[in-house]
Write a protein that holds these residues in place. Structure first.
Motif, mmCIF file in Angstrom:
data_model
loop_
_atom_site.group_PDB
_atom_site.id
_atom_site.type_symbol
_atom_site.label_atom_id
_atom_site.label_comp_id
_atom_site.label_asym_id
_atom_site.label_seq_id
_atom_site.Cartn_x
_atom_site.Cartn_y
_atom_site.Cartn_z
ATOM 1 N N ARG A 139 -23.244 -45.032 -57.381
ATOM 2 C CA ARG A 139 -23.539 -46.348 -57.923
ATOM 3 C C ARG A 139 -22.440 -46.765 -58.881
ATOM 4 O O ARG A 139 -22.045 -45.993 -59.752
ATOM 5 C CB ARG A 139 -24.885 -46.346 -58.655
ATOM 6 C CG ARG A 139 -25.293 -47.691 -59.217
ATOM 7 C CD ARG A 139 -26.651 -47.618 -59.875
ATOM 8 N NE ARG A 139 -27.059 -48.907 -60.403
ATOM 9 C CZ ARG A 139 -28.168 -49.126 -61.074
ATOM 10 N NH1 ARG A 139 -29.019 -48.119 -61.303
ATOM 11 N NH2 ARG A 139 -28.477 -50.336 -61.518
ATOM 12 N N ASP A 140 -21.945 -47.980 -58.697
ATOM 13 C CA ASP A 140 -20.923 -48.555 -59.576
ATOM 14 C C ASP A 140 -19.721 -47.637 -59.714
ATOM 15 O O ASP A 140 -19.171 -47.437 -60.806
ATOM 16 C CB ASP A 140 -21.503 -48.865 -60.958
ATOM 17 C CG ASP A 140 -22.546 -49.965 -60.917
ATOM 18 O OD1 ASP A 140 -22.542 -50.737 -59.943
ATOM 19 O OD2 ASP A 140 -23.373 -50.042 -61.847
ATOM 20 N N GLY A 141 -19.286 -47.043 -58.613
ATOM 21 C CA GLY A 141 -18.089 -46.233 -58.621
ATOM 22 C C GLY A 141 -18.260 -44.846 -59.191
ATOM 23 O O GLY A 141 -17.283 -44.080 -59.250
ATOM 24 N N GLU A 142 -19.442 -44.473 -59.628
ATOM 25 C CA GLU A 142 -19.685 -43.152 -60.185
ATOM 26 C C GLU A 142 -20.769 -42.441 -59.381
ATOM 27 O O GLU A 142 -21.545 -43.063 -58.668
ATOM 28 C CB GLU A 142 -20.090 -43.236 -61.656
ATOM 29 C CG GLU A 142 -19.025 -43.815 -62.561
ATOM 30 C CD GLU A 142 -19.402 -43.710 -64.026
ATOM 31 O OE1 GLU A 142 -20.373 -43.006 -64.345
ATOM 32 O OE2 GLU A 142 -18.720 -44.340 -64.860
ATOM 33 N N LEU A 143 -20.818 -41.134 -59.546
ATOM 34 C CA LEU A 143 -21.814 -40.317 -58.871
ATOM 35 C C LEU A 143 -22.792 -39.745 -59.882
ATOM 36 O O LEU A 143 -22.450 -39.526 -61.044
ATOM 37 C CB LEU A 143 -21.144 -39.173 -58.109
ATOM 38 C CG LEU A 143 -20.189 -39.559 -56.974
ATOM 39 C CD1 LEU A 143 -19.543 -38.313 -56.391
ATOM 40 C CD2 LEU A 143 -20.905 -40.350 -55.902
ATOM 41 N N SER A 144 -23.995 -39.468 -59.412
ATOM 42 C CA SER A 144 -25.017 -38.856 -60.252
ATOM 43 C C SER A 144 -25.832 -37.904 -59.404
ATOM 44 O O SER A 144 -26.059 -38.143 -58.210
ATOM 45 C CB SER A 144 -25.928 -39.921 -60.868
ATOM 46 O OG SER A 144 -26.994 -39.324 -61.595
ATOM 47 N N THR A 145 -26.271 -36.807 -60.017
ATOM 48 C CA THR A 145 -27.160 -35.893 -59.315
ATOM 49 C C THR A 145 -28.538 -36.522 -59.160
ATOM 50 O O THR A 145 -28.891 -37.462 -59.869
ATOM 51 C CB THR A 145 -27.280 -34.566 -60.070
ATOM 52 O OG1 THR A 145 -27.756 -34.818 -61.402
ATOM 53 C CG2 THR A 145 -25.937 -33.860 -60.144
ATOM 54 N N THR A 146 -29.315 -36.004 -58.232
ATOM 55 C CA THR A 146 -30.678 -36.457 -57.982
ATOM 56 C C THR A 146 -31.598 -35.230 -57.984
ATOM 57 O O THR A 146 -31.119 -34.089 -57.970
ATOM 58 C CB THR A 146 -30.781 -37.175 -56.620
ATOM 59 O OG1 THR A 146 -30.557 -36.212 -55.567
ATOM 60 C CG2 THR A 146 -29.754 -38.297 -56.516
ATOM 61 N N PRO A 147 -32.917 -35.441 -57.990
ATOM 62 C CA PRO A 147 -33.824 -34.279 -57.954
ATOM 63 C C PRO A 147 -33.626 -33.373 -56.747
ATOM 64 O O PRO A 147 -34.028 -32.213 -56.776
ATOM 65 C CB PRO A 147 -35.211 -34.921 -57.957
ATOM 66 C CG PRO A 147 -35.021 -36.241 -58.639
ATOM 67 C CD PRO A 147 -33.662 -36.702 -58.215
ATOM 68 N N ARG A 148 -33.002 -33.880 -55.686
ATOM 69 C CA ARG A 148 -32.803 -33.069 -54.482
ATOM 70 C C ARG A 148 -31.380 -32.519 -54.361
ATOM 71 O O ARG A 148 -31.021 -31.952 -53.323
ATOM 72 C CB ARG A 148 -33.153 -33.868 -53.236
ATOM 73 C CG ARG A 148 -34.628 -34.263 -53.172
ATOM 74 C CD ARG A 148 -34.988 -34.865 -51.837
ATOM 75 N NE ARG A 148 -36.406 -35.195 -51.758
ATOM 76 C CZ ARG A 148 -37.011 -35.656 -50.678
ATOM 77 N NH1 ARG A 148 -36.318 -35.845 -49.562
ATOM 78 N NH2 ARG A 148 -38.298 -35.937 -50.690
ATOM 79 N N THR A 149 -30.569 -32.706 -55.383
ATOM 80 C CA THR A 149 -29.195 -32.211 -55.326
ATOM 81 C C THR A 149 -29.167 -30.686 -55.277
ATOM 82 O O THR A 149 -29.825 -30.008 -56.063
ATOM 83 C CB THR A 149 -28.401 -32.706 -56.540
ATOM 84 O OG1 THR A 149 -28.280 -34.137 -56.482
ATOM 85 C CG2 THR A 149 -27.012 -32.094 -56.566
ATOM 86 N N CYS A 150 -28.403 -30.159 -54.345
ATOM 87 C CA CYS A 150 -28.170 -28.717 -54.245
ATOM 88 C C CYS A 150 -26.715 -28.433 -54.616
ATOM 89 O O CYS A 150 -25.807 -29.166 -54.197
ATOM 90 C CB CYS A 150 -28.432 -28.204 -52.830
ATOM 91 S SG CYS A 150 -30.120 -28.454 -52.248
ATOM 92 N N VAL A 151 -26.495 -27.393 -55.385
ATOM 93 C CA VAL A 151 -25.159 -27.005 -55.822
ATOM 94 C C VAL A 151 -24.859 -25.624 -55.253
ATOM 95 O O VAL A 151 -25.556 -24.656 -55.560
ATOM 96 C CB VAL A 151 -25.058 -26.984 -57.354
ATOM 97 C CG1 VAL A 151 -23.680 -26.526 -57.795
ATOM 98 C CG2 VAL A 151 -25.359 -28.371 -57.927
ATOM 99 N N THR A 152 -23.826 -25.537 -54.419
ATOM 100 C CA THR A 152 -23.420 -24.268 -53.815
ATOM 101 C C THR A 152 -21.994 -23.955 -54.229
ATOM 102 O O THR A 152 -21.068 -24.736 -53.938
ATOM 103 C CB THR A 152 -23.507 -24.320 -52.283
ATOM 104 O OG1 THR A 152 -24.837 -24.667 -51.890
ATOM 105 C CG2 THR A 152 -23.130 -22.986 -51.669
ATOM 106 N N ARG A 153 -21.816 -22.830 -54.904
ATOM 107 C CA ARG A 153 -20.490 -22.402 -55.317
ATOM 108 C C ARG A 153 -19.732 -21.863 -54.113
ATOM 109 O O ARG A 153 -20.256 -21.056 -53.345
ATOM 110 C CB ARG A 153 -20.598 -21.330 -56.405
ATOM 111 C CG ARG A 153 -19.260 -20.832 -56.928
ATOM 112 C CD ARG A 153 -19.471 -19.618 -57.820
ATOM 113 N NE ARG A 153 -18.207 -19.080 -58.277
ATOM 114 C CZ ARG A 153 -17.684 -19.295 -59.468
ATOM 115 N NH1 ARG A 153 -18.349 -20.030 -60.343
ATOM 116 N NH2 ARG A 153 -16.527 -18.773 -59.808
ATOM 117 N N LEU A 154 -18.479 -22.315 -53.950
ATOM 118 C CA LEU A 154 -17.687 -21.894 -52.803
ATOM 119 C C LEU A 154 -16.629 -20.862 -53.189
ATOM 120 O O LEU A 154 -16.739 -19.705 -52.857
ATOM 121 C CB LEU A 154 -17.041 -23.113 -52.138
ATOM 122 C CG LEU A 154 -18.018 -24.187 -51.638
ATOM 123 C CD1 LEU A 154 -17.262 -25.322 -50.980
ATOM 124 C CD2 LEU A 154 -19.043 -23.591 -50.697
#
Length: 549
Positions: free
Chosen positions: A356-371
């Motif tokens: 939104r408006d050129g920026e990103l934000s996490t959501t309740p369903r965001t998953c973070v996987t370290r690579l």
């Protein structure tokens, strides 16, 4: 036009690309998805000769675009469990979604409208074909948003004529799903697993999968959520979801819900593209409702706390490098189970982000996987010194983004490779504090392309624009919280579009010396809206102004 006025529908183009407010891709009606930001437009037509029928509402809804770029992540085996049988999953009430996410193409499903009709005729007879075709016409009359193909899938499935078509169901792709289908089978690669999450008194788990035509959340409830969460599924594994049904999500998209008898099986890796082909590696990434990308975290700010609904929530600002392009991300602690889940100079797979408006934000369903670990040389690439301002800060570029930098660097035009550094957030800017670097002789780094004035959007920052200075105001001073500062307003014109601009402090003094009518290039500017909601370009003191011939 005033309500109740008649409309001449003879001149209306009824396909989705025909409305002047909708983006056009020149691909016809519904055979291809639109390739730009989705809009939803509700139009009421009052026809003069309606033969006793009520006025019709319709809502053209262009679909989201799923890009596939190159990336790297290892594929993992499914593990010890070859199949998850979700027979204990609680059944949810059906909710028909009349919106078509994307009209299925014959090439996508492997079948056409006529082929399905002929298959029903061979298996069930002419009476079945007549009932299906009548049902298709009735479904379209009830909801003109349906295509004939989508209506055929819904009606034939409700009448039970597709239940024996195992080959058809197994060939469904995520980008071709429509709402209201049952006993759906799809094959995809896991992007992330989230849960179990508490939703009121119930538990929920979300499995995010993609197959190259789109991404979708597979939702499980109750004991099925516990089974999915403890299954050991990891990003990169190929799975087959069998016996699910499609439902409309809260954001207007689609979800797959698991019912009694649904199951998740291990799939062959050759059945779905590799994970590096399924996620975004370029930004901006288009207009998906949820964005999945691979990025390197290059900067993290300290955590701030906010009070919301009687709870204190933590948030950190993160700076991402997406294939060299720098992107801002807000990381909420309640979304990623603690904002310390991210680490600087590390590659991550991030799913279900909101743009939104050129920026990103996490959501309740965001998953973070370290690579894997990364470094400045890999994440930023070669950097060219654009301006050298020892007392104020330097402006660098890697060909895709501009960076504000501090420290000892060579003069303008030099190209360096940074070995050690850190990003520091001060106010609205990220500063690169350079430690060790090496100069690259003979290397060339291009200037980032200027964004056309017609393509400017709220929230863009660190970009370049160019145009002719018109209607420049006098240099003046205004009182701010930090005291009196110089400011100047002007219009920037490209010949086709003009944009209101305002410069501050040193940038205002620099532009005051540029004559009207001169063509300039403004580097490292941002786009925002004024108090009246109108878009404007802000030229900060850190920006650079270059007169072009």
């Amino acid at each position: 036009m005033p309500a109740g006025d008649p409309v001449d529908v003879r001149r209306l183009n009824c396909d989705r690309n025909g409305h002047p407010r909708l983006p056009r891709d020149g691909l016809g009606d519904v055979s291809e998805p639109l390739r730009s930001r989705p809009y939803r437009l509700t139009v009421r037509l009052e026809v003069q000769d309606h033969h006793g029928q009520r006025p019709v509402h319709f809502a053209p809804t262009p679909e989201r675009l799923h890009l596939s770029q190159s990336a790297r992540i290892p594929s993992r085996p499914f593990g010890e469990r070859e199949c998850l049988n979700l027979g204990s999953a609680q059944r949810q009430p059906d909710r028909l979604n009349p919106h078509i996410r994307r009209s299925p193409k014959a090439a996508g499903l492997g079948v056409s409208f006529d082929a399905i009709v002929e298959r029903i005729r061979q298996r069930h007879g002419e009476d079945a074909v007549r009932r299906v075709l009548e049902g298709v016409e009735e479904a379209i009359k009830r909801d003109p948003r349906l295509t004939r193909f989508g209506a055929l899938l819904l009606v034939a499935n409700e009448l039970g004529y597709l239940r024996s078509e195992v080959g058809l169901r197994s060939s469904l792709r995520i980008g071709e799903l429509v709402g209201g289908l049952r006993s759906v089978s799809v094959v995809g690669r896991v992007l992330g697993v989230k849960g179990p999450l508490e939703r009121g008194t119930r538990r929920m788990a979300v499995l995010r999968i993609s197959d190259g035509t789109g991404s979708i959340d597979v939702v499980a409830w109750g004991s099925a959520a516990d089974l999915v969460s403890s299954s050991g599924l990891r990003a990169g594994q190929a799975v087959r979801v069998v016996g699910a049904r499609t439902r409309e999500a809260h954001d207007g998209g689609l979800e797959l819900h698991l019912d009694e008898g649904s199951r998740i099986e291990a799939a062959e890796h050759h059945e779905v593209p590799e994970l590096e082909e399924l996620v975004v590696r370029r930004f901006p990434a288009g207009a998906g409702k949820a964005l999945d990308l691979m990025a390197t975290v290059v900067g993290l700010s300290g955590e701030r706390t906010y009070a919301a609904s009687g709870k204190e929530l933590g948030v950190r600002d993160a700076l991402l490098s997406v294939d060299g392009a720098l992107v801002y991300l807000s990381v909420w602690s309640n979304h990623v189970e603690g904002t310390d889940a991210l680490e600087e100079w590390t590659d991550f797979l991030l799913t279900s982000l909101r743009q939104r408006d050129g920026e990103l934000s996490t959501t309740p369903r965001t998953c973070v996987t370290r690579l894997s670990p990364s470094g400045p040389e890999e994440a930023l690439g070669p950097l060219r010194v654009v301006t050298h301002r020892p007392d104020f800060g330097h402006l660098l570029t890697n060909g895709k983004s501009y960076l504000l930098a501090r420290g000892s660097v060579p003069g303008p035009g030099a190209v360096i490779s940074v070995r050690s550094c850190r990003f520091v957030r001060e106010g609205r800017h990220w500063w690169l504090e350079i430690g060790d670097y090496r100069e690259l002789q003979g290397a060339e780094v291009p200037e980032p392309e200027a964004v056309p004035l017609s393509d400017l959007r709220k929230g863009m920052r660190g970009i370049a624009v160019s145009g002719k200075i018109l209607n420049k105001s006098q240099l003046s001073e205004v009182r701010t919280s930090s005291g009196k500062v110089a400011t100047l307003a002007f219009w920037l014109s490209s010949g086709e579009r003009s944009v209101y601009c305002r410069a501050w402090r040193e940038a205002a003094e620099l532009i005051s010396s540029v004559p009207e009518g001169a063509w300039v290039r403004l580097r490292y500017v941002r786009v925002e809206t004024d108090r009246y909601g109108e878009m404007q370009v802000t030229v900060d003191p850190e920006s650079d102004v270059v007169t072009e011939s």
